[in-house]
Design an enzyme around this catalytic site. Structure first.
Site: not given
Ligand code: HSC
Length: 699
Positions: A63, A104, A107, A127
């Site tokens: 992200a 992310g 992910e 994270e």
């Protein structure tokens, strides 16, 4: 079509290529591009399958961290929603992972139906280092593939695993030489057979052994008792992957992510992340760094030996010069011991250790260093000794070689003059233990040539340090800011606090160790010598009286078993004798002791640090507030999740901080004098954070 995601066709396969330098972060534009590509593929009957891939060294860094805390743009799916759409695609999606897939980014790949990794791919969930958890389905999808153990290891350590290990734990389906090409071929097969592999949400292999899963969750939970909330929430979510239906697990994960993202710990850690990256921007950063393969090292004391060991481990050759066979033997033993430690910790194989040792040569005379591209003088803090050695180095070394002088409190700009070629000289401050602490402060004077700075910065990065460029001045930046903390602490002792109260208040704030425990550990002699020098130079300063009394009584810290505390078989204890000396000091100064609470202790100590840091900034010695934060975080044990002293000051607000300083001033007016920069910023209605954004200037 969005420029950050390219759509190309290869027969029945739609290839979606993320192209968003520098790291393919999944910001709004990339998410929009992926969503568009996905929709286009679904709508086109001639497309049978989809490949997700990326250009550059990173599949995706995850992200876009800069977007956290900002409102999401309308019409663009969030990352969790995008992952769900990928997984729900009726046409098979194959992820081709080359380079790093983090957070992310991983992910996204987990939501695909098949994952192929290139041999040099690295996959991880960092994270936790930002005070967060994987918030786009990672905590629910990964355990379904791998079980709880590997998922918790990746998510709790934040460390990425290489492709082969990812294969072994079931995180990827295959490791192939050319991931993109193989993915396209596989996607074409899947398209031809109109097959969509089982989506990750429906995979069960990681959940089958429920007893083992629960045991792994239980054992991970035992290690999450610390100050930060993210690890505990990660364990909750991974546990939920076993216990709850997939969609309920996603809801739990989303709530946990949002809680963490809104919390102060994650805000501090994200600030620290950007501060540490921004230090790479400095006026000399683009100058040509000279190639260095042979480093000269003068002195193999604790710092010199640590530098030598790190250089040798990084593959460099080291020529060490130490006068006298006794000190030389002791120095070489120190280097060997550090290499042994690296081998024992698995950082060096036995062969690599032997090769590292073989790259070390030693000699008694400085002339042995004539061929070195860079020399680091690492002698004790004795100005005359350093100046004499630096003078000789100035004559011996070839033009263009770099001279580095390690300093604690001495001014590298003054020492540079002794070489006769100050343009080649950069000051270096490493915090003890130098083999472990990441900080490398580079002290640059107005005379230093840019290439010398760039060369030393590159060398420091090679040995795993975080180089931070500061102006050359006594104490550079870190020691000056820490000295302000100690002065504030000493003034608190005079007013009524005890060393253990001060230490407890700061440890409670998150410091690994309070200032008095740290002084006992480092020894009181060095700080005493610095005070003596300052006093002789007509700069006596505040505080330090108790320390002088302790040194006078032979209490030099842990080495002598007594300092601010008693260090004996029963551990570290408060010593009534020290409290007695403190009582005498207060009487001599006519101070009636008062009860001081922990909040006031923290406010004074942090206020003093922030004020000194603002003075340093105002004097142009640090480029940005974030650089000072990076220095305190990487070298001085300031709690990372607090972001640093400037982050603390920004949160407190400059007006409030100024009022604090004015309130403290009567006891020690010069010390608590408000930094002019604070007044300027208040007057101009600007914030400390604004200074992080200004362009860096040279000089
Ligand atoms: C995440 O992914 C959360 C998700 O699980 C869930 C999200 C759900 C949201 C739900 C909403 C309700 N973002 O390090 P470098 C910049 S959290 C933005 O020098 P390298 C960096 O600041 C994320 N920017 O390069 C620098 O910018 P500058 C988890 C990022 O080659 C430039 O890129 N991911 C960024 O030495 C170059 O960086 C991580 O924590 C990011 N994610 O190393 C990975 N990452 O030039 C963090 C980098 O302007 N990144 N930048 O200063 C890294 O570890 C390293 O950057 C790499 C590359 C190893 C990727």
């Amino acid at each position: 079509m969005t420029a950050t995601v390219r759509q190309t066709r290869n027969g029945a396969v739609m290839v979606l290529t993320i192209d968003s330098p520098p790291v393919n972060a999944l910001g709004a534009a990339v998410r929009a591009g992926l969503a568009e590509g996905l929709a286009a593929a679904q709508a086109d009957p001639s497309v049978g399958a989809i490949v997700l891939c990326a250009v550059g060294a990173n599949f995706s860094a995850g992200a876009d961290i800069r977007e956290f805390g900002r409102p999401a743009p309308r019409g663009v799916p969030g990352l969790p929603e995008l992952c769900n759409r990928i997984e729900a695609s009726g046409k098979a999606v194959v992820a081709a992972i080359e380079g790093t897939a983090l957070g992310g980014g991983l992910e996204l790949a987990l939501a695909a139906h098949v994952r192929l990794a290139g041999p040099r791919a690295r996959l991880g969930f960092p994270e936790v280092a930002l005070g967060l958890l994987p918030g786009a389905g990672g905590t629910q999808r990964m355990p379904r593939l791998t079980g709880a153990g590997p998922a918790l290891r990746l998510m709790l350590t934040g460390k990425p695993v290489p492709a082969q290990e990812a294969l072994a734990i079931g995180l990827v389906d295959a490791v192939v030489e050319d991931a993109e090409q193989t993915a396209v071929a596989l996607a074409a097969d899947l398209a031809a057979g109109r097959k969509t592999p089982v989506p990750t949400r429906d995979r069960q292999e990681g959940l089958r052994d429920a007893a083992r899963y629960q045991a792994e969750v239980l054992s991970a939970r035992a290690g999450t008792a610390g100050r930060l909330p993210a690890p505990g929430r990660i364990v909750d979510c991974v546990e939920a992957a076993l216990l709850l239906p997939f969609d309920r697990g996603l809801v739990l994960e989303r709530a946990a992510f949002e809680d963490l993202a809104a919390g102060p710990e994650s805000a501090g850690l994200r600030r620290a992340f950007f501060a540490e990256r921004r230090v790479a921007v400095f006026p000399e950063a683009d100058a040509r760094a000279n190639p260095v393969s042979l480093v000269g090292l003068v002195g193999l004391g604790a710092t010199g030996a640590a530098i030598a060991a790190l250089l040798l481990q990084a593959g460099l050759r080291v020529a060490a010069v130490v006068k006298g066979s006794g000190p030389l033997d002791a120095g070489l033993r120190r280097v060997s011991a550090l290499l042994d430690q690296a081998e024992a910790a698995g950082r060096l194989s036995p062969e690599a250790r032997a090769q590292a040792q073989a790259r070390l040569s030693s000699a008694p005379e400085l002339t042995a260093l004539a061929g070195c591209e860079l020399v680091i003088e690492a002698l004790p803090e004795d100005e005359a000794l350093k100046a004499s050695v630096l003078g000789k180095l100035g004559q011996i070394l070839r033009p263009g070689s770099v001279i580095t002088t390690t300093v604690s409190w001495l001014d590298p700009a003054r020492l540079a003059l002794a070489t006769g070629r100050p343009a080649d000289v950069v000051g270096l401050h490493l915090c003890p233990p130098a083999e472990r602490m990441r900080l490398a402060e580079l002290g640059v004077s107005s005379q230093t040539r840019p290439e010398a700075v760039a060369t030393l910065a590159a060398l420091m990065r090679r040995i795993g340090k975080l180089p931070v460029r500061v102006g050359a001045a006594a104490g550079l930046v870190g020691n000056r800011v820490m000295a302000a903390l100690r002065t504030a602490a000493d003034l608190l002792l005079e007013e009524g606090a005890s060393p253990s109260q001060v230490d407890a208040a700061l440890q409670d704030f998150g410091f690994a160790m309070g200032p008095y425990r740290a002084l006992d550990l480092a020894g009181l002699k060095r700080a005493w010598a610095h005070r003596q020098r300052e006093s002789r130079a007509g700069r006596p300063g505040y505080g330090g009286d108790l320390a002088d009394m302790l040194v006078g009584a032979g209490r030099l810290g842990q080495v002598t078993g007594r300092g601010y505390y008693l260090h004996d078989g029963q551990g570290v204890r408060e010593d009534p004798e020290v409290l007695g000396l403190l009582g005498e000091l207060r009487s001599a100064k006519g101070i009636a002791p008062r009860r001081i609470g922990s909040d006031e202790i923290r406010l004074r100590c942090l206020g003093a640090m922030a004020n000194e840091a603002a003075k340093v900034l105002g004097e142009g010695l640090a480029q940005r507030p974030g650089d000072i934060d990076a220095i305190l975080l990487a070298g001085y044990g300031f709690p990372r999740w607090r972001g640093g002293p400037m982050a603390w000051a920004a949160d407190r607000g400059l007006l409030v901080l100024r009022a604090d300083l004015r309130r403290f001033a009567p006891q020690a007016p010069e010390f608590w004098a408000v930094a002019p920069l604070i007044d300027d910023l208040i007057r101009e209605e600007r914030h400390l954070d604004d200074l992080d954004m200004r362009p860096v200037s040279s000089g």
